[in-house]
Design a protein around this motif. Structure first.
Motif, short mmCIF file in Angstrom:
data_model
loop_
_atom_site.label_atom_id
_atom_site.label_comp_id
_atom_site.label_asym_id
_atom_site.label_seq_id
_atom_site.Cartn_x
_atom_site.Cartn_y
_atom_site.Cartn_z
N ASP A 60 3.25 3.32 -3.97
CA ASP A 60 2.70 2.16 -4.73
C ASP A 60 3.25 2.18 -6.18
OD1 ASP A 60 1.96 0.43 -2.69
OD2 ASP A 60 -0.03 1.24 -2.59
N LYS A 77 -2.46 -5.83 7.02
CA LYS A 77 -3.88 -5.41 6.91
C LYS A 77 -4.73 -6.17 6.67
CE LYS A 77 -2.12 -1.20 4.22
NZ LYS A 77 -0.71 -1.57 4.19
N GLU A 80 -8.48 0.20 11.24
CA GLU A 80 -9.36 1.20 10.78
C GLU A 80 -10.63 1.47 11.80
OE1 GLU A 80 -10.15 0.34 6.65
OE2 GLU A 80 -8.22 1.08 6.12
N LEU A 130 7.53 7.36 2.78
CA LEU A 130 7.89 8.41 1.78
C LEU A 130 6.62 8.92 1.09
CD1 LEU A 130 10.51 9.55 0.59
CD2 LEU A 130 10.40 7.59 -1.05
N TYR A 164 -5.54 3.66 10.41
CA TYR A 164 -6.09 5.14 10.19
C TYR A 164 -6.85 5.54 11.27
CZ TYR A 164 -4.64 4.63 5.00
OH TYR A 164 -3.92 4.93 3.82
N LEU A 213 12.71 -1.10 4.26
CA LEU A 213 13.75 -1.18 3.20
C LEU A 213 13.23 -1.94 1.98
CD1 LEU A 213 16.75 -2.11 5.17
CD2 LEU A 213 16.29 0.09 4.17
N GLU A 220 6.18 4.98 12.11
CA GLU A 220 6.80 4.41 10.85
C GLU A 220 6.99 5.71 9.70
OE1 GLU A 220 4.37 1.56 8.56
OE2 GLU A 220 5.87 1.24 7.07
N ALA A 221 8.22 5.76 9.01
CA ALA A 221 8.59 6.88 8.09
C ALA A 221 7.97 6.43 6.82
CB ALA A 221 9.96 7.04 8.18
N ILE A 245 7.46 3.42 -6.11
CA ILE A 245 8.73 2.80 -5.47
C ILE A 245 8.96 1.33 -6.52
CG2 ILE A 245 9.09 1.00 -3.45
CD1 ILE A 245 9.51 3.62 -2.27
N ASP A 264 7.64 -7.27 7.48
CA ASP A 264 6.51 -6.57 7.19
C ASP A 264 5.45 -7.62 6.39
OD1 ASP A 264 4.98 -4.24 6.89
OD2 ASP A 264 6.30 -3.12 5.36
N GLU A 281 -1.06 -3.85 11.95
CA GLU A 281 -1.17 -2.66 10.89
C GLU A 281 -2.79 -2.61 10.27
OE1 GLU A 281 1.29 -2.04 7.46
OE2 GLU A 281 1.85 -4.40 7.38
N GLY A 282 -3.01 -1.59 9.75
CA GLY A 282 -4.24 -1.36 9.12
C GLY A 282 -5.55 -1.19 10.03
N1 LIG Z 1 11.07 0.72 0.25
C1 LIG Z 1 10.34 1.78 0.76
N2 LIG Z 1 8.97 1.40 0.66
C2 LIG Z 1 8.12 2.55 1.14
C3 LIG Z 1 8.72 3.66 1.59
N3 LIG Z 1 7.36 4.40 2.14
C4 LIG Z 1 6.47 3.58 1.46
N4 LIG Z 1 6.73 2.57 1.21
C5 LIG Z 1 5.83 1.44 0.81
O1 LIG Z 1 5.03 1.78 -0.37
C6 LIG Z 1 3.78 1.03 0.00
C7 LIG Z 1 2.80 2.09 0.17
O2 LIG Z 1 2.80 3.09 1.30
P1 LIG Z 1 1.95 4.01 1.60
O3 LIG Z 1 1.11 4.53 0.51
O4 LIG Z 1 2.62 5.01 2.57
O5 LIG Z 1 0.80 3.32 2.46
C8 LIG Z 1 1.09 2.92 3.99
C9 LIG Z 1 0.30 3.42 4.79
O6 LIG Z 1 -0.36 4.61 4.41
C10 LIG Z 1 -0.83 2.69 4.71
N5 LIG Z 1 -1.70 2.27 5.80
C11 LIG Z 1 -1.26 2.50 7.18
N6 LIG Z 1 -2.44 2.62 7.77
C12 LIG Z 1 -3.66 2.01 6.91
C13 LIG Z 1 -4.91 1.59 7.30
O7 LIG Z 1 -5.33 1.76 8.27
N7 LIG Z 1 -5.64 1.23 6.07
C14 LIG Z 1 -4.99 1.25 4.76
N8 LIG Z 1 -5.91 0.74 3.88
N9 LIG Z 1 -3.86 1.57 4.65
C15 LIG Z 1 -3.01 1.95 5.65
O8 LIG Z 1 -0.14 1.48 4.51
C16 LIG Z 1 1.11 1.37 4.27
C17 LIG Z 1 2.18 0.94 5.08
O9 LIG Z 1 2.08 -0.23 4.74
P2 LIG Z 1 3.72 -1.10 5.23
O10 LIG Z 1 4.90 -0.63 4.87
O11 LIG Z 1 3.31 -2.34 5.03
O12 LIG Z 1 3.45 -0.96 6.77
C18 LIG Z 1 4.02 0.48 1.29
O13 LIG Z 1 4.13 -0.86 0.91
C19 LIG Z 1 4.88 0.95 2.00
O14 LIG Z 1 5.76 -0.05 2.77
C20 LIG Z 1 10.13 4.02 1.78
O15 LIG Z 1 10.69 4.94 2.22
N10 LIG Z 1 10.70 3.07 1.14
#
Ligand SMILES: Nc1nc2c(ncn2[C@@H]2O[C@H](COP(=O)(O)O[C@H]3[C@@H](O)[C@H](n4cnc5c(=O)[nH]c(N)nc54)O[C@@H]3COP(=O)(O)O)[C@@H](O)[C@H]2O)c(=O)[nH]1
Length: 612
Positions: free
Chosen positions: A388, A517, A553, A375, A572, A432, A372-373, A391, A493, A550-551
């Motif tokens: 958070d 999560k 841990e 940002l 993680y 997106l 997953e990309a 965006i 998502d 997702e999530g």
């Molecule tokens: N439109 C776009 N939204 C984006 C883009 N890049 C990120 N985002 C959205 O921002 C929200 C926060 O993202 P981030 O801080 O990157 O958090 C991601 C992960 O780091 C976090 N994650 C992953 N694994 C775990 C875990 O085990 N525990 C935990 N507490 N957090 C974890 O989750 C976020 C990924 O969430 P998701 O997208 O729902 O898969 C987040 O909403 C992003 O979507 C972008 O380019 N464009």
């Protein structure tokens, strides 16, 4: 024809005068004059020269904005002086003073018309029975009526201009300028009486989505409906103003106690959350409100407005559909938000973004099957700013469009590099945002990216949130169908957090669901949650939809999800989001030998300029 119609209208107007029409001027003096028996028929008529000069005076009065009653009074006098034996009066269609006129012996009237022939009122003459105007007398009265039309129209257009300068055209509510005026007055009064005053800053939740997806006409109707609901709640003397867009301010004056304002705020939140019916459509809209009071939170109009605005932002951050009272720390946060907004604009120009990639592993093989990309924003002074935080700001400012385009292209290029390195089955998931989904031509952007990077469509997975699917189901459906036809994968998502997750699954062509999560976090500790996750996985299986949890841990969560046959796990415990260079070695043995042309660079530099 028009003139005949106007004359007819004038006659009708004359007949209706005693009932529905209302006199502008107090004509009592004149009626008393004729009732008292002074035979005004004996009064001499003025010469044509005198009449002309008086008309000139009256025109001058109109041009110099003399008070309307004075102008009309002069016109009445002019008519009476020209037509022997009558008393005259002017009746306006929309005069609010309902003084009835005494019944005349004989009445004759001519309409007072606007330049577009709209009837504004009637010029009425009253005389003894049997009187009828000569051609010359008609001409005199009609001339006076024409001048009256000019005077009335001029005054109305001035009133209209004054009104427009102080009111919002769409809702008719006071605008920012008038609110400012009223606040200054109300603050003066509050200082004198010692009674508190409150400002409620209101912003509709998700209005932009409604406007973008359902169209401006629906947006406008919604704003008018909101204005109506707000006005129905406040007392006389309070002010409901629209600042623009979906921002409203309610000023509550003369409060017995400052905390009364919270009751009104609560009432507003309740009233606005009731669904609105537009034709066949039920619209749900909520609002976030911030509350600041005088004297506790500030002593000037500007400051109170700023504090209420800051409190409104806190209400948004606290989950929307509610209100927050101002506290000191909010001022600081509001300042930070404004600073962050301008820093975000510069970030776009200065290429401060990069992408990190988080692995998604198939539990059965332990291989990374997708990434997953995500940002990342590295600000030279602020350091890493969480998505958070930025965006939502990017969505508010519209910057999400260029940022989103950059993300998709950069992720595409990185995937192209990994595919070329032999990881040909690797899938790239890209988020997106809901706003981007609605305002941008996503199918076109996707086509361009696939072409630019030479990627097969099934290598790209677009992650959508339920918010993106919530509004304007038809257009969302059409966009998703186009994306489906292109061949990219669509993932839902945060599955399970929205209020109609299953419904979305039924209606839209979704390939993958990402269990939120919050479910994963409880899967090992709550039997209920484990049962829900099991049910989701089974249902997804029967629909042919892939599951990503997702999530993750902890090891135990991973084991349980693997036992439930989740297709992919992410979290993680498996791997944090990381730069491409760190992830590359974790991809394992390539599926195919690397292609020669792209062996050179397996870790594409994600910080490609936005313009590219
Ligand atoms: N439109 C776009 N939204 C984006 C883009 N890049 C990120 N985002 C959205 O921002 C929200 C926060 O993202 P981030 O801080 O990157 O958090 C991601 C992960 O780091 C976090 N994650 C992953 N694994 C775990 C875990 O085990 N525990 C935990 N507490 N957090 C974890 O989750 C976020 C990924 O969430 P998701 O997208 O729902 O898969 C987040 O909403 C992003 O979507 C972008 O380019 N464009």
């Amino acid at each position: 024809m028009l003139i005949a119609a106007a004359l007819f209208a004038g006659l009708v107007a004359g007949l209706l005068l005693a009932r529905a029409w209302r006199p502008l001027l107090d004509r009592r003096r004149r009626w008393q004059h004729s009732i008292a028996g002074v035979d005004s028929r004996e009064a001499p008529t003025v010469s044509a020269r005198e009449a002309l000069s008086e008309q000139g005076h009256i025109l001058e009065m109109i041009a110099t904005r003399a008070p309307m009653p004075e102008v009309l009074d002069r016109l009445v006098q002019l008519a009476e002086s020209q037509v022997k034996g009558v008393s005259a009066s002017i009746l306006l269609l929309d005069n609010p003073d309902p003084t009835p006129l005494p019944a005349p012996g004989t009445g004759w009237s001519t309409p007072i018309l606007s330049h577009s022939e709209a009837v504004l009122g009637s010029f009425v003459v009253h005389a003894q029975d049997g009187w009828a105007p000569t051609a010359h007398q008609r001409h005199c009265i009609e001339s006076a009526a024409r001048l009256a039309g000019i005077a009335i129209e001029r005054q109305r257009s001035e009133q209209r201009i004054r009104h427009m300068a102080h009111h919002d055209e769409l809702t008719g509510l006071p605008n920012r300028a008038l609110l400012q005026d009223r606040m200054t007055q109300a603050l003066g009064q509050a200082r004198r009486t010692g009674r508190p005053l409150a400002l409620l800053f209101l912003d509709l939740d998700g209005f932009k989505y409604i406007n973008d997806s359902l169209g401006h006409e629906v947006g406008d109707r919604l704003l008018r409906a909101v204005a109506g609901r707000l006005q129905a709640i406040v007392r006389q003397g309070d002010t409901v103003a629209r600042l623009g867009g979906d921002e409203f301010v309610v000023m509550l004056v003369d409060l017995p106690r400052a905390d009364e304002a919270a009751l009104v705020a609560h009432e507003i939140v309740q009233a606005l959350s009731r669904p609105l019916r537009f034709d066949e459509r039920l619209l749900h809209v909520t609002a976030s409100l911030g509350l600041a009071t005088f004297p506790a939170d500030g002593d000037s109009a500007e400051l109170l407005l700023k504090q209420a605005d800051a409190a409104m932002y806190r209400a948004k951050a606290e989950g929307r559909n509610g209100f927050q009272c101002y506290t000191r720390d909010m001022g600081l946060q509001a300042l930070q938000r404004v600073e962050l907004q301008s820093a975000l604009r510069l970030a776009v120009e200065h290429d401060q973004f990069e992408l990190h990639y988080q692995p998604q592993v198939a539990p059965e093989s332990g291989r990374i099957v997708a990434v997953e990309a995500l940002l990342r924003w590295r600000h030279p002074v602020l350091g890493n700013v969480s998505p958070d935080r930025f965006i939502p700001l990017a969505e508010e400012t519209g910057l999400i469009a260029p940022i989103g385009r950059w993300v998709l292209r950069s992720a595409g290029r990185q995937l192209q590099a990994w595919h070329a390195a032999g990881h040909t089955r690797l899938v790239m998931a890209v988020n997106l945002s809901a706003r981007q989904f609605i305002t941008q031509d996503i199918p076109q952007l996707v086509r361009e990216t696939l072409e630019l990077c030479g990627l097969p469509p099934q290598a790209l997975e677009l992650e959508l949130t339920e918010t993106a699917l919530m509004h304007n189901a038809e257009s969302v459906h059409a966009t998703l169908s186009t994306l489906k036809a292109i061949g990219v994968l669509l993932a839902l998502d945060d599955f399970g957090t929205g209020y109609s997750s299953l419904n979305h699954l039924r209606r839209f062509p979704i390939d993958t669901i990402k269990i939120d999560k919050s479910f994963t976090a409880e899967i090992a500790t709550s039997d209920d949650t484990a049962a829900i996750v099991r049910a989701i996985v089974e249902m997804a299986g029967s629909l042919g939809v892939e599951i990503v949890a997702e999530g993750v841990e902890h090891e135990q969560q991973l084991r349980l999800l693997a036992a439930l046959h989740c297709h992919r796990v992410q979290g993680y415990h498996i791997g944090r989001p990381m730069p491409a260079a760190e992830l590359a070695p974790l991809l394992g043995v390539p599926d195919e030998p690397p292609s020669c042309d792209l062996m050179l660079d397996e870790t594409h530099d994600a910080a490609t300029p936005l313009a590219s």
